[in-house]
Scaffold this motif. Structure first.
Motif, short mmCIF file in Angstrom:
data_model
loop_
_atom_site.label_atom_id
_atom_site.label_comp_id
_atom_site.label_asym_id
_atom_site.label_seq_id
_atom_site.Cartn_x
_atom_site.Cartn_y
_atom_site.Cartn_z
N ARG A 221 9.89 -3.02 -0.64
CA ARG A 221 9.01 -2.17 -1.54
C ARG A 221 7.67 -1.94 -0.65
O ARG A 221 6.58 -1.96 -1.23
N ALA A 223 5.56 0.94 1.53
CA ALA A 223 5.79 2.29 1.88
C ALA A 223 5.09 2.51 3.27
O ALA A 223 4.65 1.20 3.80
N GLU A 228 2.23 -1.15 -1.27
CA GLU A 228 3.68 -1.50 -2.27
C GLU A 228 3.91 -0.16 -2.89
O GLU A 228 3.11 0.34 -3.57
N GLU A 229 5.32 0.08 -2.83
CA GLU A 229 5.75 1.13 -3.65
C GLU A 229 6.01 0.66 -5.26
O GLU A 229 6.30 -0.47 -5.49
N LEU A 300 7.91 10.90 -5.70
CA LEU A 300 8.11 10.02 -4.86
C LEU A 300 9.29 9.69 -4.40
O LEU A 300 10.37 9.45 -5.08
N TYR A 302 11.87 7.41 -2.17
CA TYR A 302 12.35 6.27 -1.79
C TYR A 302 12.97 6.28 -0.36
O TYR A 302 12.71 5.55 0.66
#
Length: 316
Positions: A221, A223, A228-229, A300, A302
């Motif tokens: 998690r 980025a 933190e994503e 977003l 991922y």
């Protein structure tokens, strides 16, 4: 396809179950077990790719289930993908034969170009320490597509499609194809709703399949910025909607895709989760809930393939 749940008829005329099992990033034993459990639970769509290195395991599990009399070959919809290092037209058929050999099948139901970006034949982008641009191959995906069409002509792939293509790339492909792409598989979830792409595909009779449809819960998690994503399955809106229906966050997200008319391939190797992910046929999300989930869009991504941003066919 009894037990498959909702299906869509592709532009090829073939039927595809909308809910499938993803198999990326799983060990050999995990994949064999996951596919067998999924078939027992009612899944009739299994998604793999040459680059996942597990076609053999997927094939073995299917073979065992056929031997048990649980399914026939025609009951299960198998998707695999042409990796970027095989995109020169002269390598496409060889890559297809390698996949069929691994799967132990005479044909696949769907064969996808894994990405519009070609890489040099024989290279390995995952074990490359130099300049990544040295791996780039400028082969045009239109030329790759013409070789894909030949595979469909031969019956080696019942349907053909693409993955990670953007609207402009699809538009160009539609103008230069004889057989149109049946599917575009892309990262898709409420944080990356891609409404324009989904609408474009619907208008052109291209089914969208969502990968990372639950927000890529397995990946680290962090980025690139070091922050933190956000975790989609912990989003308060998703959790609240789950409470309303007595369903888990994952079940709500799977239903979100199905109610958008999108195919989704959640990946799991945990038997209880594989079963739970399929237990979404007894409810639908209300229009209001779909709207609330649609409002979570924050563009977003991922899985951004950031190594390849300078490739001329980089899609994001």
């Amino acid at each position: 396809m009894a037990g498959a749940g909702p299906t869509a008829v592709l532009s090829s005329g073939k039927k595809m179950p909308l809910l499938g099992l993803g198999t990326w990033q799983s060990t050999s034993e995990q994949v064999i077990n996951a596919v067998k459990i999924a078939i027992d639970a009612g899944y009739r769509h299994i998604d793999t790719a040459w680059v996942y290195g597990n076609e053999k395991d997927v094939g073995q599990a299917i073979k065992e289930k056929i031997a048990e009399g649980k399914i026939k070959r025609e009951d299960v919809f198998v998707t695999t993908k042409l990796f970027s290092t095989f995109q020169r037209p002269e390598h496409v058929r060889d890559a297809m034969m390698q996949s069929l050999d691994g799967l132990g099948l005479d044909y696949v139901d769907l064969y996808l170009i894994h990405s519009p970006q070609g890489l040099k034949y024989g290279s390995n982008p995952f074990q490359h320490s130099g300049d990544v641009e040295d791996l780039f191959d400028e082969v045009d995906y239109i030329d790759t597509w013409k070789a894909m069409e030949s595979l469909a002509d031969e019956g080696l792939a019942k349907s053909i499609g693409v993955s990670n293509f953007n609207t402009q790339q699809l538009e160009r492909l539609l103008q230069n194809c004889r057989i149109k792409p049946a599917v575009n598989q892309v990262e898709l979830h409420p944080y990356l709703a891609q409404q324009q792409l989904v609408d474009f595909c619907k208008r052109n009779d291209i089914l969208v399949t969502a990968y990372s449809g639950l927000g890529a819960p397995a990946r680290p998690r962090r980025a690139q910025s070091g922050e933190e994503e956000p975790v989609l399955m912990e989003d308060p809106t998703v959790v609240e909607i789950g409470k309303k229906y007595g369903k888990s966050a994952a079940q709500v997200l799977i239903r979100y895709h199905l109610d958008r008319g999108v195919s989704v391939i959640p990946k799991s190797v945990t038997p209880s989760r594989i079963q739970a992910n399929f237990d979404v046929m007894d409810f639908s999300l209300s229009k209001e809930d779909l709207t609330s989930l649609g409002q979570l869009d924050r563009k977003l991504r991922y899985l951004g393939a950031n190594l390849f941003t300078t490739h001329k066919f980089f899609p994001f």
